[in-house]
Write an enzyme that holds these catalytic residues in place. Structure first.
Site, mmCIF file in Angstrom:
data_model
loop_
_atom_site.group_PDB
_atom_site.id
_atom_site.type_symbol
_atom_site.label_atom_id
_atom_site.label_comp_id
_atom_site.label_asym_id
_atom_site.label_seq_id
_atom_site.Cartn_x
_atom_site.Cartn_y
_atom_site.Cartn_z
ATOM 1 N N GLU A 212 0.719 -1.351 0.029
ATOM 2 C CA GLU A 212 0.103 0.113 -0.056
ATOM 3 C C GLU A 212 0.816 1.330 -0.102
ATOM 4 O OE1 GLU A 212 -3.365 -0.285 3.040
ATOM 5 O OE2 GLU A 212 -4.073 -1.979 1.649
ATOM 6 N N GLU A 337 -4.688 -8.723 -0.896
ATOM 7 C CA GLU A 337 -5.440 -8.427 0.378
ATOM 8 C C GLU A 337 -6.956 -8.394 -0.256
ATOM 9 O OE1 GLU A 337 -4.409 -5.623 3.017
ATOM 10 O OE2 GLU A 337 -2.195 -6.119 2.861
HETATM 11 O O1 AHR Z 1 -5.495 -6.415 6.427
HETATM 12 C C1 AHR Z 1 -5.260 -5.188 7.557
HETATM 13 C C2 AHR Z 1 -4.600 -3.871 6.740
HETATM 14 O O2 AHR Z 1 -5.574 -3.612 5.621
HETATM 15 C C3 AHR Z 1 -3.253 -4.307 6.134
HETATM 16 O O3 AHR Z 1 -2.290 -4.091 6.941
HETATM 17 C C4 AHR Z 1 -3.321 -3.279 5.158
HETATM 18 O O4 AHR Z 1 -2.380 -3.521 3.913
HETATM 19 C C5 AHR Z 1 -4.702 -3.132 4.656
HETATM 20 O O5 AHR Z 1 -4.930 -1.570 4.642
#
Ligand code: AHR
Length: 537
Positions: A212, A337
């Site tokens: 991110e 994710e």
């Molecule tokens: O999964 C939780 C958080 O969500 C992670 O650390 C981040 O990459 C995302 O914003």
């Protein structure tokens, strides 16, 4: 209405099929599986997972310590490795998440008693303000690279390591690769690895270059990040391992991030595309503060499933933008994710940041999202649900000696039959379901799913999102016929149903024995996930 009038292409929605009695009350539907129209191989890595040093994921979740009274394998919770042995877990991402860009891997190697204690990235999250001091706030570094690789080896997963790009250097990245992959006798880091227990190199292939980077991972512009990526990706020592670098891709529909990065990456020529294996999309449906994990209305149910379904168009749109520069589509999409993100309040311990209780609603989100990935098997070779245990959209909950498999676990277990199969085009026709969203009237498809073929075995998975109504579907195999079929269904009479420490078997899949007919029809239960496995003639 004629069934064929509402046939739609699986790329836009999904499919269904059936055998057995047709309910008079059920909605009508049709599923057509085009056996001669392959999409691509379903890479097992599409069913990948993710663990971060956050809340109760690593400490109490994965790691209980060698001296613990909780059964463990060298410190790793045995109930978890047992649970994972029922899945084919292909790949595991670690150590974050946002944590990755604050992590110095050198803190996590060597004798555990000598490792430094550091401030965890998440300490400032207001949720943790009331939590007692502990591993969620102060990272003990008991679980580091060697423990992570050991965990991967025990459960049969390939490691995927996210590198710190915000606060460490490209040299630190080189050194981490050297520690993991250089052969014994070649470098001091290889000697150190051997002293820490492994003469054999770890041969880590997947490396995430930041996380991110548009936000917690450095707050870069796409052009700045592209420059950083080029720097980190240049001349990394390989040690005979075909390194697969994954770039920190967009947040949901941030198309400018994708476009800007690909332009920046290739600013000095398109050869740079060869350094990038995957472009990591992150998409969470639902955000903190917008809905409870367990207490939701029927419209909330449909609303969140609809939001989860956005994955379909996100894949298509980012893929198309990547193709503006990467015309041969050398770079693939990696959704490293994904999942539902509910409001705090159902965590099993006060320090488990983002620890939420998955219900049947999450199970359907898991299923429809995996089906979406299967339908885009030609574009997406890896995805990692966030996160494995004690966190968002998890498969397991654990606290001290308590452990339970959630609704999401059961969907992954059912869907593993797709791994390595050839995804085939599937068309599903079913009436859409109307509901009221916060923005007014809306609707969701009536059935969705995916199909894959492995030799003579055809796997079809289907989601019926209707809260009350069954859906009766005729299943047509174009280009083949079935000899036998087995069916497994995950359903519950209450859409809020969930497995807890107190009631660990509240939601479990059920098998149904069926006899095939010429025109198979199957009635899909309300609010259900169904897997049909056919043996073809
Ligand atoms: O999964 C939780 C958080 O969500 C992670 O650390 C981040 O990459 C995302 O914003």
């Amino acid at each position: 209405m004629n069934r064929r009038e509402f046939l739609i292409d699986a790329a836009a929605a999904t499919a269904l099929f059936g055998l057995g009695p047709q309910s008079s009350k059920a909605r009508d539907a049709e599923i057509q599986i085009l056996l001669d129209e392959p999409i691509g191989t379903i890479d097992p890595n599409l069913h990948g997972h993710f663990i971060e040093h956050i809340g109760g994921v690593i400490y109490d979740g994965v790691w209980v310590g060698e001296d613990s009274t909780i059964p463990n394998i060298g410190g790793i919770r045995k109930a978890l490795t047992d649970g994972l042995s029922r899945l084919r877990i292909p790949v595991l991402r670690w150590p974050g998440g946002c944590f990755a860009d604050s992590y110095d891997w050198k803190d996590g190697i060597g004798p555990r008693s000598k490792r430094s204690c550091r401030t965890n990235f998440w300490i400032n999250d207001p949720f943790l303000a009331q939590a007692p001091p502990g591993a969620a706030k102060y990272e003990p570094n008991a679980f580091g690279t060697d423990e992570f690789i050991r965990f991967c080896r025990i459960v049969g997963a390939e490691p995927y390591i996210a590198v710190n790009l915000r606060s460490l250097t490209a040299l630190d990245f080189d050194h981490w690769v050297e520690y993991c992959n250089s052969p014994l006798g070649s470098t001091s880091f290889a000697t150190m690895r051997a002293q820490n227990g492994s003469c054999e190199p770890y041969n880590v292939r997947f490396w995430g270059v930041g996380n991110e980077s548009w936000g917690c991972g450095g707050n870069f512009t796409p052009a700045e990040y592209a420059g950083e990526f080029r720097r980190f990706a240049t001349w990394i020592p390989e040690y005979g391992v075909n390194l697969r670098l994954i770039g920190s891709g967009p947040n949901a529909d941030d198309f400018q991030w994708t476009r800007g990065f690909f332009e920046g990456l290739t600013a000095k020529g398109k050869a740079q595309l060869d350094t990038l294996f995957g472009w990591a999309l992150h998409y969470y449906c639902g955000t903190s503060g917008k809905g409870d994990a367990v207490d939701f209305s029927i419209d909330d149910w449909y609303g969140l499933l609809k939001k989860a379904d956005l994955m379909e168009s996100l894949i298509q749109q980012h893929w198309s933008i990547m193709g503006e520069v990467d015309t041969e589509h050398k770079v693939k999409l990696v959704v490293d994710e994904w999942g539902a993100w509910h409001r705090a309040g159902t965590e099993v311990d006060r320090s488990f940041l983002f620890g939420q209780m998955p219900t049947m609603r999450d199970a359907l989100i898991t299923a429809l999202t995996l089906d979406t990935f299967h339908r885009h098997a030609d574009k997406v070779p890896m995805a990692n649900v966030a996160q494995l245990i004690n966190n968002l959209h998890c498969l397991f909950l654990a606290h001290e000696d308590k452990f339970v498999a959630t609704t999401n676990f059961h969907v992954f277990e059912m869907y593993k039959a797709h791994q390595g199969g050839q995804a085939v085009r599937t068309m599903i026709g079913a009436s859409p379901i109307p509901f009221t969203s916060p923005n007014g009237p809306s609707s969701l498809w009536g059935l969705a799913g995916s199909a894959s073929l492995q030799k003579k075995r055809l796997v079809l998975t289907v989601v019926n999102p209707h809260v009350h109504e069954e859906c009766s579907a005729e299943i047509n195999l174009r280009g083949g016929s079935a000899r036998s079929c087995t069916i497994r269904t995950l359903a519950a009479s209450d859409i809020h149903a969930h497995n807890s420490f107190e009631n660990p078997h509240a939601v479990e899949p059920q098998d149904t024995a069926v006899t095939l007919r010429d025109k198979p029809v199957w009635t899909f239960k309300p609010a259900s996930v169904t897997k049909l496995e056919f043996e073809l003639g």
